[in-house]
Design a protein around this motif. Structure first.
Motif, mmCIF file in Angstrom:
data_model
loop_
_atom_site.group_PDB
_atom_site.id
_atom_site.type_symbol
_atom_site.label_atom_id
_atom_site.label_comp_id
_atom_site.label_asym_id
_atom_site.label_seq_id
_atom_site.Cartn_x
_atom_site.Cartn_y
_atom_site.Cartn_z
ATOM 1 N N GLU A 165 -12.250 53.670 8.872
ATOM 2 C CA GLU A 165 -12.837 52.552 8.134
ATOM 3 C C GLU A 165 -12.633 52.665 6.627
ATOM 4 O OE1 GLU A 165 -14.338 49.726 9.201
ATOM 5 O OE2 GLU A 165 -13.666 50.328 11.196
ATOM 6 N N ALA A 166 -12.376 53.868 6.136
ATOM 7 C CA ALA A 166 -12.297 54.083 4.694
ATOM 8 C C ALA A 166 -11.150 53.301 4.066
ATOM 9 C CB ALA A 166 -12.129 55.569 4.409
ATOM 10 N N ASP A 167 -11.396 52.801 2.847
ATOM 11 C CA ASP A 167 -10.303 52.167 2.097
ATOM 12 C C ASP A 167 -9.709 53.124 1.068
ATOM 13 O OD1 ASP A 167 -12.404 52.192 0.309
ATOM 14 O OD2 ASP A 167 -12.250 50.075 -0.259
ATOM 15 N N LEU A 168 -10.282 54.316 0.952
ATOM 16 C CA LEU A 168 -9.731 55.397 0.129
ATOM 17 C C LEU A 168 -10.262 56.708 0.689
ATOM 18 C CD1 LEU A 168 -9.389 55.707 -3.693
ATOM 19 C CD2 LEU A 168 -10.701 57.437 -2.471
ATOM 20 N N LYS A 202 -6.719 66.021 -17.514
ATOM 21 C CA LYS A 202 -7.782 65.034 -17.746
ATOM 22 C C LYS A 202 -7.333 63.620 -17.391
ATOM 23 C CE LYS A 202 -11.992 64.479 -19.422
ATOM 24 N NZ LYS A 202 -13.170 65.180 -18.862
ATOM 25 N N ASP A 203 -6.097 63.277 -17.730
ATOM 26 C CA ASP A 203 -5.656 61.905 -17.460
ATOM 27 C C ASP A 203 -5.561 61.635 -15.961
ATOM 28 O OD1 ASP A 203 -3.507 63.703 -17.342
ATOM 29 O OD2 ASP A 203 -2.037 62.114 -17.692
ATOM 30 N N VAL A 204 -5.199 62.650 -15.200
ATOM 31 C CA VAL A 204 -5.117 62.477 -13.746
ATOM 32 C C VAL A 204 -6.523 62.371 -13.143
ATOM 33 C CG1 VAL A 204 -4.150 63.393 -11.604
ATOM 34 C CG2 VAL A 204 -2.968 63.801 -13.759
ATOM 35 N N ILE A 205 -7.466 63.147 -13.677
ATOM 36 C CA ILE A 205 -8.852 63.040 -13.218
ATOM 37 C C ILE A 205 -9.397 61.644 -13.486
ATOM 38 C CG2 ILE A 205 -11.212 63.857 -13.642
ATOM 39 C CD1 ILE A 205 -10.047 66.662 -14.061
ATOM 40 N N LYS A 206 -9.088 61.096 -14.659
ATOM 41 C CA LYS A 206 -9.535 59.734 -14.981
ATOM 42 C C LYS A 206 -8.895 58.705 -14.039
ATOM 43 C CE LYS A 206 -10.609 60.405 -19.888
ATOM 44 N NZ LYS A 206 -12.021 59.947 -19.801
ATOM 45 N N GLU A 207 -7.628 58.921 -13.711
ATOM 46 C CA GLU A 207 -6.955 58.012 -12.772
ATOM 47 C C GLU A 207 -7.631 58.045 -11.406
ATOM 48 O OE1 GLU A 207 -2.522 57.355 -10.723
ATOM 49 O OE2 GLU A 207 -2.873 59.013 -12.116
ATOM 50 N N ALA A 208 -7.969 59.227 -10.952
ATOM 51 C CA ALA A 208 -8.661 59.357 -9.669
ATOM 52 C C ALA A 208 -10.039 58.704 -9.728
ATOM 53 C CB ALA A 208 -8.787 60.834 -9.293
ATOM 54 N N ALA A 209 -10.725 58.875 -10.851
ATOM 55 C CA ALA A 209 -12.056 58.273 -11.000
ATOM 56 C C ALA A 209 -11.981 56.751 -10.949
ATOM 57 C CB ALA A 209 -12.682 58.737 -12.313
ATOM 58 N N ARG A 210 -10.969 56.180 -11.568
ATOM 59 C CA ARG A 210 -10.816 54.711 -11.530
ATOM 60 C C ARG A 210 -10.590 54.230 -10.100
ATOM 61 N NH1 ARG A 210 -7.868 55.707 -16.367
ATOM 62 N NH2 ARG A 210 -5.905 55.728 -15.201
ATOM 63 N N ALA A 211 -9.776 54.969 -9.359
ATOM 64 C CA ALA A 211 -9.516 54.585 -7.972
ATOM 65 C C ALA A 211 -10.782 54.671 -7.127
ATOM 66 C CB ALA A 211 -8.426 55.480 -7.386
ATOM 67 N N LEU A 212 -11.589 55.706 -7.352
ATOM 68 C CA LEU A 212 -12.836 55.846 -6.600
ATOM 69 C C LEU A 212 -13.813 54.723 -6.926
ATOM 70 C CD1 LEU A 212 -13.460 59.691 -6.610
ATOM 71 C CD2 LEU A 212 -13.847 58.203 -4.650
ATOM 72 N N LYS A 213 -13.912 54.375 -8.188
ATOM 73 C CA LYS A 213 -14.828 53.312 -8.590
ATOM 74 C C LYS A 213 -14.392 51.954 -8.040
ATOM 75 C CE LYS A 213 -16.307 55.538 -12.905
ATOM 76 N NZ LYS A 213 -16.235 55.480 -14.387
ATOM 77 N N ALA A 214 -13.089 51.775 -7.883
ATOM 78 C CA ALA A 214 -12.574 50.501 -7.371
ATOM 79 C C ALA A 214 -12.713 50.386 -5.856
ATOM 80 C CB ALA A 214 -11.110 50.335 -7.773
ATOM 81 N N ALA A 215 -12.812 51.541 -5.175
ATOM 82 C CA ALA A 215 -12.896 51.533 -3.711
ATOM 83 C C ALA A 215 -14.260 51.027 -3.253
ATOM 84 C CB ALA A 215 -12.648 52.931 -3.167
ATOM 85 N N LYS A 216 -14.275 50.359 -2.110
ATOM 86 C CA LYS A 216 -15.528 49.875 -1.534
ATOM 87 C C LYS A 216 -16.057 50.819 -0.446
ATOM 88 C CE LYS A 216 -14.972 44.917 -2.416
ATOM 89 N NZ LYS A 216 -14.015 45.129 -3.509
ATOM 90 N N LYS A 217 -15.138 51.558 0.197
ATOM 91 C CA LYS A 217 -15.550 52.433 1.306
ATOM 92 C C LYS A 217 -14.838 53.789 1.203
ATOM 93 C CE LYS A 217 -14.359 49.407 4.448
ATOM 94 N NZ LYS A 217 -14.139 48.795 5.788
ATOM 95 N N PRO A 218 -15.091 54.554 0.139
ATOM 96 C CA PRO A 218 -14.434 55.862 0.022
ATOM 97 C C PRO A 218 -15.069 56.900 0.956
ATOM 98 C CG PRO A 218 -15.939 55.556 -1.798
ATOM 99 C CD PRO A 218 -15.946 54.270 -1.017
ATOM 100 N N VAL A 219 -14.243 57.795 1.489
ATOM 101 C CA VAL A 219 -14.714 58.885 2.341
ATOM 102 C C VAL A 219 -14.029 60.167 1.876
ATOM 103 C CG1 VAL A 219 -14.751 59.844 4.689
ATOM 104 C CG2 VAL A 219 -15.159 57.400 4.334
ATOM 105 N N VAL A 220 -14.770 61.271 1.873
ATOM 106 C CA VAL A 220 -14.243 62.583 1.486
ATOM 107 C C VAL A 220 -13.945 63.401 2.740
ATOM 108 C CG1 VAL A 220 -14.773 64.767 0.345
ATOM 109 C CG2 VAL A 220 -15.423 62.606 -0.732
ATOM 110 N N LEU A 221 -12.765 64.000 2.784
ATOM 111 C CA LEU A 221 -12.375 64.906 3.873
ATOM 112 C C LEU A 221 -12.239 66.310 3.292
ATOM 113 C CD1 LEU A 221 -11.340 65.695 6.693
ATOM 114 C CD2 LEU A 221 -9.069 64.881 5.998
#
Length: 564
Positions: free
Chosen positions: A274-277, A194-213
């Protein structure tokens, strides 16, 4: 056929292997017998399992691997000792590279002869260890169930792959009264911590241009469902490697930037640039080398997979979510919620769609009686409904198909993108037909790849495989040809002579058709859809535009070189 043993009589090791296969739910095995393994084939005669005799052991392995990819349960191939087993190598390497569960069982000389220079002696366990997840020999009858059960668990667990079991000839005939162990459910991974999922969620919310591969493991039915929900709720842009085909549903096309791989020149590559994450889901670097797409090595990567990443200078995730992919993605979806799509990424997605549309509009063959690759793709698309499975061989044709053909069901398209193995198209099509015999399968190969497995067209006829096989004809190993021309300005050792593929098909008992226009291709496809049993359609293809497959995005769209 051997006589069935009387009730209560101790089974031999061969019969115990069969009991383990039955307990695991195996319905078919594929292979070719020989003196060192015939005791196992005899035992199969008295079982519920159908033995499918193939024309080549490599195709037996391909069919088993294809069955594994479609069902998630290991397909089984069996071959005799020596060259029989060595012919399984390519199929096992393909399965392990591409996460396809399969089990190969090979004959061996008797234990006393294993280290002698005798007929068909070969250390197959050592030979196949580098291309499998598990490679072992049944050294005595007491180990029979243990080794078969552990081979299945290795093949189907974690990131799936190939497993190999060697069976010395003398062991197969010895009494083996141990319990059956195969058939247990493969242990399931829960979500990442759970703590790692929350860490990933924070990073996604902070990103301006996230892309999923998306990678190969994203395309299993349960993982694809979770991925679609994630993309829908977050609003992120998404691209896929070739083996992730079908993971994105039709309603998410506005967020889909296409399939990428091999050459870094697609709009999906532009999105990643272009992605920042970047969030990788079920991705294996063997699908698309990270040094080709991850040029910004200082930006964060979130990797979601069932196993830890194999670290690379160009693939060093800042957050790793290791666990069951579907559960992990579902929990991440709840943590992240909706994100605001970036205007820059939206423009790239719009350019991708307009470029695709223009490519189809402008596709014309320059040669009389031949078809442009996109004319074939466009003709094929209306036949690709939810009940049709597609199986692609390897060649330049598969790039055209991977980039331009849409499919919206998980594992609807089978593509080789790890080993990029030639010859898989027809055997995978046979596997798909066995899984769903009432549904149509369309398999595709070039004329080079087809002749690497064409001997088993007769097997497809014997099985009444409900498939249409398209052969794109140009008399070259074209995938090699275009790369040689790019590197050296000429090609070498890629040409071969013509074959009448329609006549060849008819000689095997299949229906053979030739086309020379879009209209005749439409008619042939309709005839194929209405025909029970294998149909081969020979299509002369004009590859004059193949240079565009490798051209930089700047040349194709007038973009800056930095975006290519």
């Amino acid at each position: 056929m051997t006589q069935k043993k009387a009730e209560g009589e101790t089974p031999c090791a061969a019969e115990l292997i069969v009991r383990n296969l039955e307990a695991h739910g195996v319905k078919h095995v594929f292979g070719i017998p020989g003196a060192k393994i015939d005791r196992l084939f005899e035992a199969l005669e008295d079982s519920s399992i159908e033995t499918v005799v193939t024309r080549h052991e490599q195709n037996a392995a391909f069919i088993a691997g294809g069955l594994g990819r479609i069902t998630g349960k290991a397909g089984v191939a069996i071959a005799t000792s020596g060259p029989g087993v060595s012919n399984l190598t390519t199929g096992l390497a393909t399965a392990t590279s591409e996460a396809d569960p399969m089990l190969a069982i090979g004959g061996a000389v008797g234990r006393a002869d294993l280290v002698k220079l005798t007929h068909q002696s070969m250390d197959t366990v050592s030979m196949l260890r580098p291309v499998t997840k598990y490679s072992a020999e049944i050294g005595g009858p007491a180990a029979t169930s243990e080794i078969i059960a552990n081979a299945f668990r290795a093949a189907e667990g974690g990131r799936p792959g190939g497993a190999f079991v060697s069976t010395p000839m003398d062991v197969l005939g010895l009494p083996a009264d141990q319990a059956v162990l195969a058939g247990r459910d493969t242990p399931k991974n829960g979500p990442a911590p759970k703590d790692v999922i929350k860490e990933a969620a924070r990073a996604l919310k902070a990103a301006k241009k996230p892309v999923v591969l998306l990678g190969m493991m994203a395309s299993t039915p349960e993982n694809a469902a979770a991925v679609c929900e994630f993309v829908k709720k977050t609003g992120v842009a998404v691209v896929g490697c070739y083996q992730a085909a079908g993971a994105i549903s039709r309603d998410l096309l506005p967020q889909f930037g296409g399939r990428i791989g091999l050459f870094r020149n697609q709009h999906g590559d532009h999105l990643l640039h272009e992605a920042d994450l970047v969030v990788t889901i079920g991705y294996n670097p063997i699908e698309y080398d990270p040094q080709l797409w991850n040029l910004k090595k200082d930006r964060p990567l979130i990797n979601i997979d069932v196993i830890p990443a194999l670290l690379d200078n160009a693939f060093n995730p800042s957050v790793e979510l290791v666990g069951g992919i579907s559960d992990t993605v579902s929990e991440l979806t709840e943590e992240v919620g909706a994100l605001n799509p970036a205007a820059e990424l939206t423009r790239i997605l719009e350019a991708y769609r307009s470029t695709q549309k223009a490519a189809f509009a402008n596709a014309r063959s320059t040669c009389q009686g031949m078809l442009h690759p996109l004319e074939v793709v466009k003709s094929l698309q209306p036949f690709v409904d939810q009940d049709v499975t597609l199986c692609f061989d390897m060649g330049s044709f598969h790039i055209w198909l991977a980039r331009y053909l849409h499919a919206f069901r998980a594992r609807q398209i089978l593509i080789s993108n790890g080993q990029q193995t030639m010859g898989v198209g027809l055997p995978w099509g046979m596997a798909a037909s066995l899984v769903n015999p009432s549904q149509k399968v369309i398999s595709v190969s070039g004329d080079g790849g087809f002749m690497m497995s064409s001997m088993d067209l007769e097997t497809a006829v014997r099985l009444k495989s409900n498939l249409i096989h398209l052969v794109w004809v140009d008399h070259h190993f074209n995938m090699v040809r275009i790369q040689e021309q790019k590197k050296y300005g000429r090609d070498a050792a890629v040409a071969f002579g013509p074959i009448d593929f329609a006549a060849f098909a008819r000689s095997c008992g299949a229906k053979g058709l030739k086309v020379n226009s879009v209209e005749s291709l439409h008619a042939a496809l309709r005839e194929g859809m209405e025909t029970q049993g294998p149909v081969v359609i020979e299509i002369p293809v004009d590859y004059a535009d193949n240079a565009n497959l490798m051209a930089p995005l700047a040349e194709l769209r007038g973009e800056t070189a930095a975006s290519a």
